[in-house]
Design a protein around this motif. Structure first.
Motif, mmCIF file in Angstrom:
data_model
loop_
_atom_site.group_PDB
_atom_site.id
_atom_site.type_symbol
_atom_site.label_atom_id
_atom_site.label_comp_id
_atom_site.label_asym_id
_atom_site.label_seq_id
_atom_site.Cartn_x
_atom_site.Cartn_y
_atom_site.Cartn_z
ATOM 1 N N ASP A 1 37.248 37.169 51.986
ATOM 2 C CA ASP A 1 38.174 38.285 51.837
ATOM 3 C C ASP A 1 39.621 37.841 52.044
ATOM 4 N N GLU A 2 39.833 36.784 52.805
ATOM 5 C CA GLU A 2 41.179 36.269 53.051
ATOM 6 C C GLU A 2 41.584 35.239 51.990
ATOM 7 N N PHE A 3 40.636 34.802 51.187
ATOM 8 C CA PHE A 3 40.871 33.708 50.240
ATOM 9 C C PHE A 3 41.718 34.195 49.064
ATOM 10 N N ALA A 4 42.715 33.414 48.674
ATOM 11 C CA ALA A 4 43.630 33.791 47.587
ATOM 12 C C ALA A 4 43.236 33.086 46.296
ATOM 13 N N GLY A 5 43.266 33.824 45.202
ATOM 14 C CA GLY A 5 43.008 33.238 43.894
ATOM 15 C C GLY A 5 41.528 32.993 43.622
ATOM 16 N N GLN A 6 41.259 32.299 42.501
ATOM 17 C CA GLN A 6 39.900 31.920 42.072
ATOM 18 C C GLN A 6 38.980 33.135 41.938
ATOM 19 N N LYS A 7 39.518 34.242 41.442
ATOM 20 C CA LYS A 7 38.715 35.449 41.286
ATOM 21 C C LYS A 7 37.544 35.232 40.331
ATOM 22 N N HIS A 8 37.692 34.267 39.406
ATOM 23 C CA HIS A 8 36.599 33.998 38.467
ATOM 24 C C HIS A 8 35.394 33.386 39.169
ATOM 25 N N LEU A 9 35.597 32.892 40.407
ATOM 26 C CA LEU A 9 34.499 32.287 41.159
ATOM 27 C C LEU A 9 34.084 33.118 42.369
ATOM 28 N N VAL A 10 35.077 33.664 43.083
ATOM 29 C CA VAL A 10 34.765 34.338 44.350
ATOM 30 C C VAL A 10 35.161 35.816 44.352
ATOM 31 N N GLY A 11 35.492 36.362 43.184
ATOM 32 C CA GLY A 11 35.747 37.793 43.105
ATOM 33 C C GLY A 11 34.449 38.567 43.308
ATOM 34 N N PRO A 12 34.536 39.872 43.487
ATOM 35 C CA PRO A 12 33.328 40.693 43.708
ATOM 36 C C PRO A 12 32.275 40.467 42.622
ATOM 37 N N GLY A 13 31.070 40.120 43.054
ATOM 38 C CA GLY A 13 29.968 39.927 42.127
ATOM 39 C C GLY A 13 29.929 38.579 41.445
ATOM 40 N N ARG A 14 30.920 37.734 41.685
ATOM 41 C CA ARG A 14 30.949 36.427 41.025
ATOM 42 C C ARG A 14 29.956 35.473 41.680
ATOM 43 N N ILE A 15 29.565 34.458 40.893
ATOM 44 C CA ILE A 15 28.428 33.624 41.282
ATOM 45 C C ILE A 15 28.656 32.860 42.580
ATOM 46 N N LEU A 16 29.830 32.232 42.739
ATOM 47 C CA LEU A 16 30.052 31.431 43.937
ATOM 48 C C LEU A 16 30.107 32.314 45.178
ATOM 49 N N ARG A 17 30.661 33.502 45.027
ATOM 50 C CA ARG A 17 30.690 34.429 46.164
ATOM 51 C C ARG A 17 29.267 34.803 46.578
ATOM 52 N N ARG A 18 28.410 35.093 45.607
ATOM 53 C CA ARG A 18 27.025 35.463 45.926
ATOM 54 C C ARG A 18 26.301 34.310 46.611
ATOM 55 N N ILE A 19 26.530 33.091 46.109
ATOM 56 C CA ILE A 19 25.873 31.923 46.700
ATOM 57 C C ILE A 19 26.271 31.750 48.160
ATOM 58 N N ILE A 20 27.577 31.908 48.443
ATOM 59 C CA ILE A 20 28.066 31.712 49.812
ATOM 60 C C ILE A 20 27.571 32.837 50.716
ATOM 61 N N GLU A 21 27.671 34.084 50.248
ATOM 62 C CA GLU A 21 27.270 35.219 51.083
ATOM 63 C C GLU A 21 25.781 35.201 51.395
#
Length: 466
Positions: free
Chosen positions: A28-48
């Protein structure tokens, strides 16, 4: 009272750089890279979900590669180990791999983060491979270089590559504003810096959040200290903590960042460039294709990017010489003369003086009519030379320099073109199997149109006299 602010005043005895103090601890504090860690994006899901598999983070400096690894470390239930390619050798790698193997047998997963993995040599990278293959470790690598070139193929095939992009100026601006408001940054002090100056800092950073924060820290450390009542009289007065209700009293000190201070701290910029890496090939490709597209402005820009980053001017000159024949050719035969002259001038005088010679050549190539007939002619002939039967040279155009050669028919029937009225003959010069093959196909561009007319006349003459 005017004066300079010391580092200790700003940092509250915390000696960490601003970029380190403000490193995000969550997505949530991370800036940029919305294509990877934006809501529902793959890298975000993997990390969460803590379902991290071996991966490579590839992107320019300051875009969050190491930060993402640290966020993973904060969220994972695995043992997390960090390696630096600068300080770690094979001995250290093997020791950690043996421990990871033991952990696996105990049901403990180990994630190994390798910063600057491109700096590891082949042997060091190979040391990870068997442990990645059997699942002893999950490997996360970070690199500014194209992993296709810098990571072993076997290791790369077992990793998913995530491409991180340079941050947009608006993302950088958000990072700077956060630094001015956060207690970890300058939130405990009154700092006056206008939105316009923040935009200059954001543009100067070139998508690098770390550079942006370092530059902000520099301008604040060099800001003038004055009473709030004095600072409020300045035209560009702007306190970001006012938005949070932190209005200063008249006698409170305000750190005032002026346009002059920002200009001094942004007067020199280091361009991202690696003479042997991907950016080297990206930029020379950009120069070549800009000239091919007849865009002199773009050509000069990419030329300047390369020269100011330290590229060898002779390398650029050699590429322009190639371009003169590959993309201009007979449409303007003088292009080759200009290119060779630019190479010689660059060799004679070197940088920075030769920059104007290369600029002249790049603009000439951009404006010249274009023909790739030289390149297509050669490659067509090359393909025949490599794939067709290697027939001997026709005897008529062999050189009969000895009696034996002449007795064998070398040069028999040779027609000397200069002895004819039209300076042309119908003599066959290609092997029988390639008779009638046409490699050079002139275009209608520039002077090549005249050569095309000449070639058509020659071919028609030979048909009549064959």
């Amino acid at each position: 009272m005017n004066g300079q602010l010391s580092f200790w005043d700003i940092s509250s005895n915390d000696t960490q750089p601003l970029a380190a103090r403000l490193r995000p601890e969550s997505l949530d504090e991370f800036a940029g890279q919305k294509h990877l860690v934006g809501p529902g994006r793959i890298l975000r899901r993997i990390i969460e979900r803590d379902e991290v598999s071996s991966m490579i983070f590839w992107g320019p400096p300051g875009v969050g590669k190491t930060t993402l690894a640290q966020i993973i470390a904060n969220h994972t239930r695995s043992e997390f180990i960090t390696f630096s390619a600068v300080t770690s050798g094979i001995k250290e790698i093997r020791k950690v791999m043996e421990q990871a193997d033991s952990n696996r047998r105990l049901g403990i997963r180990t994630i190994v983060f390798v910063d600057e993995i491109h700096r590891f040599n082949k042997a060091q990278q190979d040391a990870f491979l068997p442990f990645v293959e059997k699942g002893s470790i999950v490997l996360i690598g970070a690199t500014t270089e194209n992993p296709s070139f810098e990571v072993n193929g076997a290791l790369l095939s077992r990793c998913r590559v995530f491409v991180l992009k340079a941050l947009a100026p608006e993302d950088i601006t958000d990072v700077l504003i956060h630094a001015l408001k956060s207690p970890k940054g300058f939130g405990g002090r009154h700092v006056s810096i206008s939105p316009g100056l923040l935009k200059i800092l954001a543009d100067f950073a070139g998508g690098d959040a770390r550079m942006a924060l370092s530059t902000l820290e520099m301008v604040v450390l060099n800001g003038e200290i004055m009473k709030a009542s004095e600072a409020e009289k300045l035209e560009e007065f702007h306190l970001w903590d006012l938005e949070a209700g932190g209005s200063p009293a008249e006698d409170d000190e305000v750190i005032t960042v002026t346009k002059e201070i920002v200009q001094q701290c942004t007067s020199s910029k280091s361009l991202l460039y690696d003479k042997k890496g991907e950016e080297h090939y990206n930029l020379i490709s950009a120069l070549h294709k800009s000239m091919r597209n007849s865009d002199p402005d773009a050509a000069v820009y990419w030329l300047a990017r390369m020269l100011e980053a330290g590229e060898d001017p002779l390398y650029i000159a050699r590429r322009i010489v190639r371009f003169a024949s590959e993309d201009v050719g007979m449409a303007d035969p003088r292009a080759l003369e200009i290119a060779v002259a630019a190479y010689q001038a660059s060799h004679f005088i070197g940088m920075p003086e030769c920059s104007v010679n290369l600029t002249q050549a790049a603009i000439y190539m951009s404006l010249a009519p274009k023909s790739n007939a030289m390149e297509t002619a050669y490659y067509a002939a090359r393909d025949d030379a490599l794939t067709q039967l290697a027939e001997p040279v026709p005897p008529v155009i062999r050189n009969g320099v000895t009696k034996l050669m002449r007795d064998l028919g070398y040069g028999k029937g040779y027609q000397y073109a200069h002895d004819t009225e039209d300076k042309l003959t119908s003599m066959q010069c290609l092997p029988d199997s390639l008779l009638g093959r046409e490699y050079y196909r002139p275009t209608d561009q520039g002077l090549e149109a005249k050569y095309k007319e000449r070639l058509e006349y020659i071919k028609e003459w030979k048909r009549k006299h064959s």
